[in-house]
Write a protein that holds these residues in place. Structure first.
Motif, short mmCIF file in Angstrom:
data_model
loop_
_atom_site.label_atom_id
_atom_site.label_comp_id
_atom_site.label_asym_id
_atom_site.label_seq_id
_atom_site.Cartn_x
_atom_site.Cartn_y
_atom_site.Cartn_z
N ASP A 29 0.85 -1.19 0.00
CA ASP A 29 0.00 0.00 0.00
C ASP A 29 0.89 1.24 0.00
O ASP A 29 1.95 1.25 0.63
N GLY B 284 -2.59 3.83 -3.65
CA GLY B 284 -2.83 2.55 -4.30
C GLY B 284 -2.54 1.36 -3.41
O GLY B 284 -2.00 1.48 -2.30
N ASP B 285 -2.89 0.19 -3.94
CA ASP B 285 -2.77 -1.06 -3.22
C ASP B 285 -2.32 -2.13 -4.22
O ASP B 285 -3.08 -2.51 -5.11
N THR C 230 -2.40 -3.48 -9.56
CA THR C 230 -2.54 -2.44 -8.54
C THR C 230 -3.90 -1.79 -8.66
O THR C 230 -4.32 -1.42 -9.75
N THR C 231 -4.60 -1.64 -7.53
CA THR C 231 -5.76 -0.76 -7.52
C THR C 231 -5.26 0.63 -7.16
O THR C 231 -4.34 0.78 -6.35
N HIS D 291 -10.30 0.81 -7.27
CA HIS D 291 -9.97 1.06 -5.86
C HIS D 291 -11.22 1.44 -5.08
O HIS D 291 -12.18 1.98 -5.65
N PRO E 167 -8.39 -2.41 -12.37
CA PRO E 167 -7.04 -2.36 -11.81
C PRO E 167 -5.98 -2.04 -12.86
O PRO E 167 -6.14 -2.35 -14.05
N THR F 93 -7.00 2.49 1.64
CA THR F 93 -6.91 1.16 1.04
C THR F 93 -7.82 0.20 1.81
O THR F 93 -8.27 0.49 2.92
#
Length: 240
Positions: free
Chosen positions: A35, A51-52, A105-106, A129, A150, A176
């Protein structure tokens, strides 16, 4: 040194805005994870990213560093959030190890600009996200529904964009899913969930960003009560 380079940065000052970030890594021994948040000054105000990366630990942290470095470069040629997200998607998929890596990645990208009346205009692009939350000064909580797919998963991914205006004192909080999916509770493990997050934000209406972020982190920590958890990142912005 490597861990420090992958940690969330000290946020730069933006004229007429107040920002704060919060971060918790999942690992007990590692301070890094998947994250992240970042903030880049622009001629009109600023550009934020939160982002995550799928996964945890060193592998996720490596992709986190790649995403942040790519954004650092790409934002020099494109600062519109949705278009910048599309460029980032291409850059990640063009990497030599993209097929072997199979990570995505979201992401939220938001362009911040002051308005003549003292308010703040935010254009937010979404890449799959969780929706950021707006905390109005009267305690109302509004989700900014963005959507999108994503980043770094599909060449034909599509991304969405939404626009929100903050009056002076309103706060936008991006977070997140480590917040809402934190499992704890007084009896059996239950997710912290959207309802508790909304309640925490409503009771913190009027707080400055740093205090609001600290409040949410404290309530999540209390809910977890020492249980293992996912990475957590938050970024809050307001115009005083």
């Amino acid at each position: 040194m490597l861990q420090n380079s992958l940690l969330p940065p000290r946020l730069p000052r933006l004229a007429g805005m107040t920002l704060a970030g919060g971060y918790r890594a999942a690992g007990d021994s590692l301070r890094i994870g998947g994250d992240f948040y970042d903030l880049f000054p622009t001629p009109d105000g600023g550009l934020f990213a939160l982002g995550d990366v799928c996964g945890k630990g060193v592998g996720a942290a490596v992709l986190t560093g790649r995403v942040r470095q790519s954004l650092q470069t790409l934002r020099l040629v494109e600062q519109r959030p949705r278009e910048l997200m599309a460029l980032l998607n291409r850059a990640l998929l063009d990497a030599p190890d993209a097929a072997r890596r199979a990570q995505f990645t979201t992401l939220l990208l938001g362009a911040l600009s002051r308005e003549p009346d003292g308010g703040l205009l935010i254009r937010v692009a979404g890449g799959g996200h969780p929706a950021p939350m707006v905390v109005r000064t009267d305690g109302r909580i509004e989700a900014v529904r963005v959507g999108g797919m994503p980043v770094g998963a599909l060449t034909g991914a599509t991304f969405a964009e939404a626009e929100v205006r903050l009056a002076p004192g309103d706060v936008l909080l991006a977070y997140t899913d480590g917040v809402t999916e934190a499992r704890g509770g007084p009896t059996e493990p239950t997710m912290f969930g959207d309802a508790r997050l909304r309640q925490a934000l409503a009771s913190g209406a009027g707080l400055p960003p740093a205090a609001l972020v600290d409040r949410v982190l404290q309530l999540v920590d209390e809910w977890l009560d020492g249980q293992p958890h996912d990475d957590i990142a938050m970024l809050a912005v307001t115009t005083p």
